[in-house]
Design a protein around this motif. Sequence first.
Motif, PDB file in Angstrom:
ATOM      1  N   PHE A 248      39.025  32.739  37.778  1.00  0.00           N
ATOM      2  CA  PHE A 248      38.870  34.157  37.470  1.00  0.00           C
ATOM      3  C   PHE A 248      37.898  34.390  36.313  1.00  0.00           C
ATOM      4  O   PHE A 248      37.655  35.535  35.941  1.00  0.00           O
ATOM      5  CB  PHE A 248      40.224  34.776  37.137  1.00  0.00           C
ATOM      6  N   ALA A 249      37.344  33.326  35.734  1.00  0.00           N
ATOM      7  CA  ALA A 249      36.406  33.480  34.624  1.00  0.00           C
ATOM      8  C   ALA A 249      35.123  34.137  35.115  1.00  0.00           C
ATOM      9  O   ALA A 249      34.587  33.777  36.168  1.00  0.00           O
ATOM     10  CB  ALA A 249      36.105  32.129  34.001  1.00  0.00           C
ATOM     11  N   THR A 250      34.626  35.076  34.351  1.00  0.00           N
ATOM     12  CA  THR A 250      33.400  35.788  34.725  1.00  0.00           C
ATOM     13  C   THR A 250      32.185  35.308  33.947  1.00  0.00           C
ATOM     14  O   THR A 250      31.051  35.596  34.324  1.00  0.00           O
ATOM     15  CB  THR A 250      33.573  37.302  34.502  1.00  0.00           C
ATOM     16  N   ASP A 251      32.417  34.584  32.854  1.00  0.00           N
ATOM     17  CA  ASP A 251      31.324  34.053  32.046  1.00  0.00           C
ATOM     18  C   ASP A 251      31.861  32.868  31.243  1.00  0.00           C
ATOM     19  O   ASP A 251      33.066  32.614  31.228  1.00  0.00           O
ATOM     20  CB  ASP A 251      30.745  35.130  31.120  1.00  0.00           C
ATOM     21  N   PRO A 252      30.979  32.103  30.574  1.00  0.00           N
ATOM     22  CA  PRO A 252      31.452  30.920  29.834  1.00  0.00           C
ATOM     23  C   PRO A 252      32.502  31.232  28.769  1.00  0.00           C
ATOM     24  O   PRO A 252      33.413  30.436  28.554  1.00  0.00           O
ATOM     25  CB  PRO A 252      30.165  30.377  29.206  1.00  0.00           C
ATOM     26  N   LEU A 253      32.389  32.383  28.112  1.00  0.00           N
ATOM     27  CA  LEU A 253      33.361  32.710  27.067  1.00  0.00           C
ATOM     28  C   LEU A 253      34.747  32.936  27.663  1.00  0.00           C
ATOM     29  O   LEU A 253      35.745  32.428  27.145  1.00  0.00           O
ATOM     30  CB  LEU A 253      32.903  33.946  26.294  1.00  0.00           C
ATOM     31  N   SER A 254      34.834  33.684  28.754  1.00  0.00           N
ATOM     32  CA  SER A 254      36.146  33.924  29.373  1.00  0.00           C
ATOM     33  C   SER A 254      36.703  32.637  29.971  1.00  0.00           C
ATOM     34  O   SER A 254      37.915  32.407  29.946  1.00  0.00           O
ATOM     35  CB  SER A 254      36.048  35.013  30.444  1.00  0.00           C
ATOM     36  N   PHE A 255      35.821  31.766  30.483  1.00  0.00           N
ATOM     37  CA  PHE A 255      36.275  30.472  31.003  1.00  0.00           C
ATOM     38  C   PHE A 255      36.898  29.663  29.870  1.00  0.00           C
ATOM     39  O   PHE A 255      37.974  29.062  30.029  1.00  0.00           O
ATOM     40  CB  PHE A 255      35.097  29.713  31.622  1.00  0.00           C
ATOM     41  N   SER A 256      36.229  29.652  28.705  1.00  0.00           N
ATOM     42  CA  SER A 256      36.745  28.916  27.546  1.00  0.00           C
ATOM     43  C   SER A 256      38.103  29.441  27.107  1.00  0.00           C
ATOM     44  O   SER A 256      39.002  28.665  26.755  1.00  0.00           O
ATOM     45  CB  SER A 256      35.741  29.010  26.390  1.00  0.00           C
ATOM     46  N   GLU A 257      38.277  30.752  27.128  1.00  0.00           N
ATOM     47  CA  GLU A 257      39.551  31.356  26.715  1.00  0.00           C
ATOM     48  C   GLU A 257      40.672  30.999  27.689  1.00  0.00           C
ATOM     49  O   GLU A 257      41.796  30.681  27.282  1.00  0.00           O
ATOM     50  CB  GLU A 257      39.395  32.871  26.612  1.00  0.00           C
TER      51      GLU A 257
END
Length: 366
Positions: A248-257
């Motif tokens: 469900f990550a939309t970008d690297p920052l959300s993937f990291s979170e």
Amino acid sequence: MTTPNKPDPQATSSFIEEVIGDANLRIDTDFGQGFVRLKTSEAEKRQAAQDIRSSEDVIIELLRNSRDAHAKNIFLATQREGERRTIVVIDDGDGLPPDMQELIFEPRVTSKLDTAALDRWGLHGRGMALYSIKVNADAACVVCSAPSAGTAMRVVLDMGRVSEKADQSTFPRFEMADGKMCMRGPKNILRTASEFALEHKDSVNVYCGSFTEIAAAMSEYGMATCSPAMRAFSSNAAECRLIQRTAFATDPLSFSEIAGGLGLAMSPRSCRRIMDGSIAAAPTLLERIKGESLGSKPAAKAPAKKSRTRTPSVKIARADLDAFAESVAGPFADLAERYFLDTAATPAVRVADGVLRVEFPLEHAD
């Protein structure tokens, strides 16, 4: 003259058991939802075949816990930095209610009152495995869990206190011995997890790798099992199992979170590499065994060369090509900033075979 009847202890115990049930003689505290704290006498009957002495012991206990929670997929991520080994196990099992996520590390607490079982690694279900891990580890906790969503558990070991095999990179191999196929190699984490995967090959898929390899594998799994319509709304992630959520990550920052919330701490830059396919996903251990240990991996076929009709070249003045390169540098800089690339990269513009080619080097920013 008559003598008073002396009570028969065995008969008394049988009577009590018949009236109030055998479970009451074994339970110290009933927490509900299937979790209990065993009485010391009952826990002593369930002595494990071994105590926690190594990182490999921790691995097998965590894998057995996921199996007993009816997990079908188990993702095992490990990394070592200096003298610290971090182990994260994420599964799609039954999950834990919030009020049990700390209690399960206390002695004699178990959900296996009537399902304790003896397997090749000893007796499992006396309520002491997680307690033993906790007292031997620098840290041990449930990072995230919910009923029906699975569990993510993280353990940090000090290699000065808990040992492990020196060779942690060798993957097990198979050899014929006395007419039987036997597994060979150091009894490291890879072999321990592979033995478990083989033992449960019909019921559980086990993935093993680094934090980034496991995050990539979970992302692939989530992409394959969650529809595009569901992934379009990040709020739907909470309704999915833990092992699906990185999809469900939309970008690297959300993937990291998302990955960090599952115990897999990693930088947005590493997450960007996962999202653009630069980091290969960990395969299941059975796939690795077939490919690396048994040599059954099929040879990759060379891609067929595509025939292309040669188009007459068009000549464009160098000055015009340079002006065009300058005009596209701005839009590329915006894209590069979002993906942690060098925003000052200079494009190469050329004409070849009737095609205008614009190439930007995808270099990491300093």
